[in-house]
Design an enzyme around this catalytic site. Structure first.
Site, PDB file in Angstrom:
ATOM      1  N   ASN A  10      83.049 -91.659  24.425  1.00  0.00           N
ATOM      2  CA  ASN A  10      82.477 -90.601  23.580  1.00  0.00           C
ATOM      3  C   ASN A  10      83.368 -89.376  23.732  1.00  0.00           C
ATOM      4  O   ASN A  10      83.293 -88.672  24.741  1.00  0.00           O
ATOM      5  CB  ASN A  10      81.044 -90.294  24.040  1.00  0.00           C
ATOM      6  N   TRP A  11      84.211 -89.160  22.728  1.00  0.00           N
ATOM      7  CA  TRP A  11      85.199 -88.075  22.837  1.00  0.00           C
ATOM      8  C   TRP A  11      84.581 -86.696  22.606  1.00  0.00           C
ATOM      9  O   TRP A  11      85.241 -85.679  22.801  1.00  0.00           O
ATOM     10  CB  TRP A  11      86.331 -88.286  21.831  1.00  0.00           C
ATOM     11  N   GLU A  96      72.957 -84.149  24.087  1.00  0.00           N
ATOM     12  CA  GLU A  96      73.458 -82.863  23.566  1.00  0.00           C
ATOM     13  C   GLU A  96      72.894 -82.602  22.182  1.00  0.00           C
ATOM     14  O   GLU A  96      72.618 -81.449  21.811  1.00  0.00           O
ATOM     15  CB  GLU A  96      75.000 -82.875  23.573  1.00  0.00           C
ATOM     16  N   GLY A 230      82.051 -90.135  28.801  1.00  0.00           N
ATOM     17  CA  GLY A 230      82.414 -88.865  28.168  1.00  0.00           C
ATOM     18  C   GLY A 230      83.767 -88.388  28.665  1.00  0.00           C
ATOM     19  O   GLY A 230      84.820 -88.840  28.215  1.00  0.00           O
ATOM     20  N   GLY A 231      83.753 -87.451  29.619  1.00  0.00           N
ATOM     21  CA  GLY A 231      84.977 -86.801  30.080  1.00  0.00           C
ATOM     22  C   GLY A 231      86.106 -87.764  30.420  1.00  0.00           C
ATOM     23  O   GLY A 231      87.260 -87.535  30.042  1.00  0.00           O
TER      24      GLY A 231
HETATM   25  C1  PEP Z   1      78.330 -88.554  27.605  1.00  0.00           C
HETATM   26  O1  PEP Z   1      78.412 -87.440  27.127  1.00  0.00           O
HETATM   27  O2  PEP Z   1      77.883 -89.495  26.916  1.00  0.00           O
HETATM   28  C2  PEP Z   1      78.760 -88.732  28.977  1.00  0.00           C
HETATM   29  C3  PEP Z   1      78.377 -89.793  29.621  1.00  0.00           C
HETATM   30  O3  PEP Z   1      79.555 -87.732  29.496  1.00  0.00           O
HETATM   31  P1  PEP Z   1      80.270 -87.716  30.949  1.00  0.00           P
HETATM   32  O4  PEP Z   1      80.856 -89.092  31.175  1.00  0.00           O
HETATM   33  O5  PEP Z   1      81.314 -86.665  30.834  1.00  0.00           O
HETATM   34  O6  PEP Z   1      79.209 -87.401  31.938  1.00  0.00           O
END
Ligand code: PEP
Length: 247
Positions: A10-11, A96, A230-231
């Protein structure tokens, strides 16, 4: 039941055309992976992803879609449009969007329904906040979020991917322990079993600060079928390492 694992990047609202090209190129060249892999860039970059990933087994998807078919909904993107760009997946109900855009459980379910109607697999996110976990509401919150989706999709409920993403673990560096995550995944699987004949084939992903060094222990749990990342999905080396850890 052995389910093939799935890792989805998930960019969020990151990237640029040159940065994305380099990222996609690095991921494509790291193949083959022993799991299914997909990336979800921001909308304007979908066509670039489609061109770069065509002919590979890496899929692409979007981070949201409208619950509506078409019409006067300024700024929205329909599932039909995503299908035209070859999207295999669309994330719906990310925390979010629930928190910053006030998306309700019913709206999330309607988006999942709109996606399925166009042959795009919704990745339905559920998860509790820190306050909800600390007050012992984790199980009731995720069950409520999923039950609206199950009720809305009825006989199609078995077609979705579920992502358990504890809100307190997203982008914070805090990760659910494998045992904490497995316990919620088992609960969600039981809920799916009561609603969908194919529940044992359905994928339930974990998301929340997954990194190369914690991926294998999380994805080794019996009901964790991969991850929503995500990150770490923005760094080719980390994303590739996570995909390899799953395999
Ligand atoms: C996300 O936003 O779906 C997520 C899992 O972010 P992160 O891996 O950065 O916690």
């Amino acid at each position: 039941m052995t389910r093939r694992k799935l890792v989805v990047g998930n960019w969020k609202m990151h990237g640029s055309r040159p940065a994305n090209a380099a990222l996609l190129d690095a991921i494509a060249h790291a193949r083959p992976f022993g799991c299914d892999v997909a990336v979800c860039p921001p909308f304007p970059f979908l066509s670039d992803a489609a061109v770069t990933l065509a002919g590979t087994d890496i899929r692409w998807g979007a981070q949201d879609c409208s619950a509506h078919e078409q019409g006067a909904f300024t700024g929205e993107v329909s599932a039909a449009m995503l299908a035209e760009f070859g999207c295999r997946y669309v994330i719906v109900g990310h925390s979010e969007r629930r928190a910053m855009h006030g998306e309700s459980d019913q709206l999330v379910a309607d988006k999942a329904k709109a996606a399925l109607a166009r042959g795009v697999t919704p990745i339905v996110c559920v998860g509790e906040t820190l306050a909800q976990r600390e007050s012992g509401q984790t199980d009731s919150v995720v069950k409520r979020q999923l039950s609206v989706v199950i009720h809305t999709l009825a006989h199609c409920a078995g077609e979705i991917v579920v992502a358990y993403e504890p809100v307190w673990a997203i982008g914070t560096g805090l990760t659910a322990t494998p045992e904490q995550a497995q316990s919620v995944h088992a609960l969600l699987r039981a809920q799916l079993r009561a609603a969908a004949a194919r529940a044992d084939e359905m994928k339930i992903l974990y998301g929340g600060s997954v990194k190369p060094d914690n991926a294998a222990s999380l994805f080794g749990q019996p009901d964790i079928d991969g991850g929503l990342i995500g990150g770490a999905s923005l760094k080719a080396a980390d994303f590739v390492a996570i995909c390899r850890a799953v395999s």
